[in-house]
Design a protein around this motif. Structure first.
Motif, mmCIF file in Angstrom:
data_model
loop_
_atom_site.group_PDB
_atom_site.id
_atom_site.type_symbol
_atom_site.label_atom_id
_atom_site.label_comp_id
_atom_site.label_asym_id
_atom_site.label_seq_id
_atom_site.Cartn_x
_atom_site.Cartn_y
_atom_site.Cartn_z
ATOM 1 N N ALA A 2 17.334 10.946 4.703
ATOM 2 C CA ALA A 2 15.919 11.252 4.923
ATOM 3 C C ALA A 2 15.658 11.699 6.353
ATOM 4 O O ALA A 2 14.783 12.541 6.609
ATOM 5 C CB ALA A 2 15.085 10.018 4.587
ATOM 6 N N GLN A 3 16.407 11.151 7.318
ATOM 7 C CA GLN A 3 16.221 11.515 8.722
ATOM 8 C C GLN A 3 16.969 12.778 9.116
ATOM 9 O O GLN A 3 16.774 13.304 10.213
ATOM 10 C CB GLN A 3 16.695 10.354 9.614
ATOM 11 C CG GLN A 3 15.862 9.096 9.473
ATOM 12 C CD GLN A 3 16.356 7.949 10.332
ATOM 13 O OE1 GLN A 3 15.622 7.039 10.651
ATOM 14 N NE2 GLN A 3 17.640 7.975 10.705
ATOM 15 N N VAL B 98 11.897 4.732 5.927
ATOM 16 C CA VAL B 98 12.074 6.105 5.453
ATOM 17 C C VAL B 98 10.878 6.933 5.905
ATOM 18 O O VAL B 98 9.730 6.488 5.775
ATOM 19 C CB VAL B 98 12.220 6.142 3.921
ATOM 20 C CG1 VAL B 98 12.205 7.578 3.409
ATOM 21 C CG2 VAL B 98 13.505 5.442 3.510
ATOM 22 N N PRO B 99 11.099 8.106 6.483
ATOM 23 C CA PRO B 99 9.983 8.936 6.947
ATOM 24 C C PRO B 99 8.928 9.100 5.866
ATOM 25 O O PRO B 99 9.235 9.197 4.677
ATOM 26 C CB PRO B 99 10.663 10.265 7.284
ATOM 27 C CG PRO B 99 12.065 9.891 7.635
ATOM 28 C CD PRO B 99 12.400 8.728 6.746
ATOM 29 N N ALA B 100 7.667 9.128 6.274
ATOM 30 C CA ALA B 100 6.538 9.160 5.336
ATOM 31 C C ALA B 100 6.615 10.366 4.430
ATOM 32 O O ALA B 100 7.077 11.435 4.813
ATOM 33 C CB ALA B 100 5.222 9.158 6.118
#
Length: 992
Positions: A728-729, A796-798
């Protein structure tokens, strides 16, 4: 992935045995790979195994057993069961109890003197002898022997590795106190046994009914079989079970300790069970619908002090000689009316027994010590026995909402010999039944069978259950066809009654059936498998909830049953519009299906290994963020051969570049050559160790992206969640090894703008600080897999619109890297219900609209997916008919169908003909195993001289077999067809 999306998959066979509610796990689990991974990975909180020990005493409802939420999935034949994950240590027997000693004497040869003394088999019906076999078959003498036990024997039986042929005769007599007993015929039909197909049945030996004696100093045995040959491994079993002084105290004071409604029961510790003899933790059926009364068909003239020793002898015979996991019966009652705890697991829980072959599920059993074919107890003893059995049934059935007066339906699991109810058929039985009501046997003896109406009436008078739970329960039907007929039972007239059909996705019924007024007795209803709008419902496990109001206005508590609708082969499982399974028949197939959703047009592919080794697991996790950064699918293949599904996908997407992650032990050179042979540029990223492989992958990813550090061998569930966070990043995943950080990993961490450590404190802070240098770092850690998934999901990024759901069982993790590559939160679940922490996260994240899992119902049952559906923001129940999508074709299951057997022959015109074939299904290891329940098949007929086959019947398989009954009109050939595979037919002559 859209909330309503679905991916078709093959019919999914079982790993288990049906666990507690998810009967569709039969189709879902066996093709889900990963059994090797469980052995390769360390046992951690992420994948707890059931404890071997269980609480033996269990004398009250407060028995120290694990709660339902702590259950771990465990397979069985035909239905899903559950084993406790943690239990209290059993109490020890009294110190003076000497455990039974089992002596096994090989049988062979003929002692002519013994043969002359024993009656001929055709005389077995002589007065006073036990006999429960079928019609007489001509036999020949196979063995006769006279044996002096090493110690005085209290139990005598005959066992073998293989079954005794039909018509075999086993006769024994014993010398006690200087006198010989009469010859006794021991039944060898062995239907006091586990259900066929279960793990317990596969390990079991064949044995006769036991003969209980008192200090037998010599035993004589005569065996006759149709061929005159003994079964392989025939032995005489002699059990020495001496009486202990403490046996006289067993059971005293129990009434004061008993729970309300529960009769006094002598615990396993009190009668002296050796808990080390049990071979596994107990299994549980999901509920109880009926109970069976048995007898031991043995000596009846024992004293009160000798009864406990006889229970110990039977326990020793079942476990040490027959190879059963425990004593077969749930309860024992002696001739004086005292009840004993039988099979371990908690007397107030639905422990799966091995008492009534074909009907162990949804039932329990009590066995009376003695031969009640020849023994009629004195009036006082008879009254005490009847009262104890009645109280046991009233209490035990009442725990599951069943009146002892009810008539229930049980599905037969079949047996290898003739039975009153063939496999798959429904038996309508009184809730208080006996062994002879379902199998051809004299058990529980004429004198006890005659007491059953009085016992049933007394139990009903003691029970406060008015509306009985509907039956049958746990049935598997083909979705979109037929109907589900069920019945409940009421002991009082009802003004109204209602049957609500509940999906696992919503508390709102999809269909409601009403009735009333109704008199006392049976309530019958049929659900046509449609919702309130008349549309066919999705495949899932549904709950049938029946409630009612009496004529006096009393509102009765609801009672429930379950029914599973299985999809056609290749169809998608439900259960809900916002929850899906994306699952192929192999790890490679699963990865291809996910790739078609995540990156359908990418010509770049990341390829790693689907093996169960630690190296393959680590390489797959390292490959996940690489695939995400490239916008490529992560595909998995066996280490030594390019999977056909992957090969087809590479061609279909026009692949131009493939990154192989892992050394040749993960993806072999032969696989790389096969890929290169397609004209594809192949780049291998690997190192000498898993950490070096991850560092090589990190070198191909942007240096400006943050890294995630995990320790797969220290906390593998953390590592899976961490791989998803790294994806995710947009940064790499780097690997520690236990509590140390390899040099290659340290080099990969250097210069990163940030490092997130997703690992337990077993990876020390000092080691991380030394490795990251000037980079800042944070740690995410939790106590178990469920908590780890929730904790990492918060980082986890929005913006994720869906989440992946995995089981906490490591055996299901072979394809875990695939959802991690999607860069969405990876959550974990265990048992039947969705964990509260996961449900809270779903509710608190409005953007989440769907949950997808790559594992089958054996690890994540429908109930857990239904909990996820209800927790999600959005519709709890979407209309049926969700499109599968043209870009996601079903994976075709590969079957083998054995030669059709359409016996007997010849048959009269118009008679019903049984047509059956064995069916196996190819698993991910290319081996064929029994097909699970719920796979559709057809029966075809071709008349003599005709050229074409005509379909004359259809059905769904039971485990390992397709069986149907058709009318015989004319001579011809019959065959069974499953999928695209047709069996070799069987020609049958039909005569007028």
């Amino acid at each position: 992935m859209p909330a309503a999306s679905r991916t078709a998959a093959s019919a999914r066979p079982d790993r288990s045995p049906r666990i507690a509610q998810a009967a569709l796990g039969l189709l879902a689990a066996a093709l889900v790979p990963g059994l090797a991974l469980g052995a390769a990975l360390p046992a951690t909180a992420a994948g707890r195994a059931p404890a071997a020990g269980v609480a033996g005493p269990g004398a009250t409802a407060a028995s120290a057993m694990a709660p339902a939420s702590a259950m771990a999935a465990t397979p069985t034949a035909g239905r899903a069961m559950a084993a406790p994950a943690a239990v209290a240590a059993p109490a020890a027997p009294s110190a003076d109890v000497r455990q039974p000693a089992v002596q096994q004497v090989a049988l062979g040869g003929v002692d002519r003197a013994v043969a002359r003394l024993a009656p001929r088999p055709e005389d077995e019906h002589a007065p006073g002898q036990l006999h429960a076999s079928a019609a007489h078959v001509a036999t020949r003498l196979a063995a006769a022997a006279s044996v002096a036990p090493g110690r005085a024997a209290e139990l005598i039986a005959v066992t073998a590795d293989t079954a005794f042929p039909a018509g075999s005769s086993v006769q024994v007599r014993v010398r006690e106190g200087g006198r010989w007993s009469r010859w006794t015929t021991l039944s060898v039909d062995a239907d006091h046994a586990p259900d066929p197909g279960t793990a317990e049945a596969r390990r079991a030996r064949v044995g006769s009914d036991p003969l209980l004696a008192t200090n037998a100093s010599r035993v004589q045995v005569r065996i006759d079989t149709p061929s005159g040959r003994l079964p392989r491994g025939a032995r005489l079993t002699l059990v020495d079970a001496p009486v202990a002084a403490s046996d006289a105290q067993a059971g005293r004071g129990q009434l004061r300790a008993a729970a309300v409604g529960q009769p006094p029961i002598i615990t396993r510790a009190q009668w002296g069970a050796n808990e080390a003899w049990r071979s596994r933790a107990p299994w549980y059926t999901d509920d109880l619908r009926a109970g069976f009364v048995h007898h031991t068909a043995s000596t009846s003239n024992y004293s009160p002090e000798q009864a406990a020793a006889q229970v110990r002898a039977i326990y020793a015979y079942h476990t040490r000689s027959l190879g059963h996991s425990d004593i077969d019966y749930n309860f024992v009652v002696d001739r004086f009316g005292r009840l004993y705890e039988g099979r371990a697991g908690g007397i107030d829980r639905p422990v799966l027994g091995g008492h009534t072959a074909g009907f162990n599920e949804h039932s329990f059993a009590v066995v009376a010590l003695g031969n009640f074919s020849t023994f009629n107890p004195p009036a006082g003893d008879k009254a005490a026995m009847n009262d104890s059995i009645a109280r046991l049934f009233a209490w035990k059935l009442g725990l599951h909402g069943v009146s002892p007066a009810a008539t229930v339906q049980l599905e037969s699991a079949g047996y290898k010999k003739a039975t009153r109810y063939p496999r798959g058929s429904l038996a309508a039985l009184p809730a208080v039944s006996s062994h002879q009501m379902v199998n051809y046997t004299a058990c529980p003896g004429s004198n006890l069978q005659a007491q059953l109406p009085a016992i049933r009436s007394a139990a009903a008078n003691l029970s406060d259950v008015v509306l009985s739970a509907p039956s049958p329960t746990g049935r598997t039907l083909a979705a979109g066809t037929g109907a589900f007929a069920f019945s409940a039972f009421t002991t009082r007239p009802l003004a109204t009654w209602t049957a609500d059909i509940l999906s696992p996705c919503s508390d709102t019924p999809v269909r409601t059936i009403t009735g009333g007024p109704a008199g006392a007795g049976q309530l019958d209803a049929t659900w046509d498998l449609r919702d309130a709008s008349g549309t066919r419902v999705l495949p899932a496990t549904y709950t049938v909830r029946v409630s009612g109001t009496t004529a006096e206005g009393t509102v009765l508590p609801p009672v429930t049953a379950t029914v599973t609708l299985a999809p056609a082969p290749g169809g998608a499982w439900g259960p809900c519009a916002n929850v899906s399974r994306v699952l192929g028949s192999t790890p490679a197939g699963t990865s291809v299906l996910w790739g078609r959703v995540a990156a359908p047009g990418s010509p770049t592919v990341v390829l790693s290994g689907a093996g169960g080794s630690t190296a393959a697991f680590a390489a797959g996790l390292a490959a996940a963020p690489l695939a995400r950064s490239l916008g490529a699918p992560l595909l998995l293949t066996p280490p030594n051969g390019l999977a056909s599904e992957v090969l087809d996908d590479l061609r279909a997407r026009g692949a131009r570049a493939v990154f192989i992650v892992g050394g040749e032990d993960v993806v072999s050179a032969a696989v790389a050559s096969a890929v290169a042979g397609l004209g594809v540029a192949v780049t291998r990223l690997s190192g000498a160790t898993p950490a070096a492989t991850a560092a090589a992958v990190a070198g191909r990813m942007p240096a400006s992206a943050p890294a995630v550090l995990v320790s797969p061998d220290g906390s593998p569930a953390h590592a899976i969640a961490g791989a998803a966070l790294a994806a995710a990043q947009g940064g790499p995943l780097l690997l520690a090894s236990g509590g140390t950080i390899p040099a290659e990993t340290g080099a990969g961490l250097g210069g990163r703008p940030g490092v997130t450590v997703v690992a337990s404190p077993a990876l020390p802070d000092a080691a991380v600080t030394a490795a990251v240098g000037g980079s800042g770092w944070t740690r995410i850690a939790a106590g178990d897999a469920v908590a780890a998934g929730v904790a990492v999901a918060a980082a986890v990024p929005a913006g994720p619109t869906w989440a992946a759901l995995l089981s906490e069982d490591p055996a299901s993790w072979v394809a875990a890297a695939v959802p991690a590559a999607a860069g969405v939160p990876v959550l974990f679940t265990s048992g039947q219900a969705l964990p509260a922490g996961v449900a809270d996260l779903l509710r608190a994240t409005p953007a989440l609209g769907g949950v997808v899992t790559p594992v089958g119902g054996g690890w994540i049952p429908e109930a857990a997916l239904g909990g996820a559906s209800r927790a999600l923001v959005g519709p709890a129940w979407a209309p049926p008919g969700v499109a599968l999508g043209a870009t996601r074709p079903p994976v075709v299951a590969v079957y083998r169908v054995g030669t059709t057997n359409a016996s007997p022959e010849p048959v009269r015109k118009g008679r019903t003909l049984k047509v059956t074939s064995s069916v196996t299904l190819r698993g991910p290891d290319k081996r064929y195993r029994k097909v699970p329940a719920g796979v559709a098949f057809t029966v075809q007929f071709r008349a003599t001289g005709a050229k074409r086959w005509a379909t004359v019947a259809s059905g769904i398989t039971t485990t390992g077999r397709a069986t149907a009954r058709v009318g015989a009109a004319r001579s011809g050939t019959w065959r069974v067809v499953v999928g695209t595979k047709a069996a070799r037919g069987d020609w049958v002559r039909v005569r007028r």
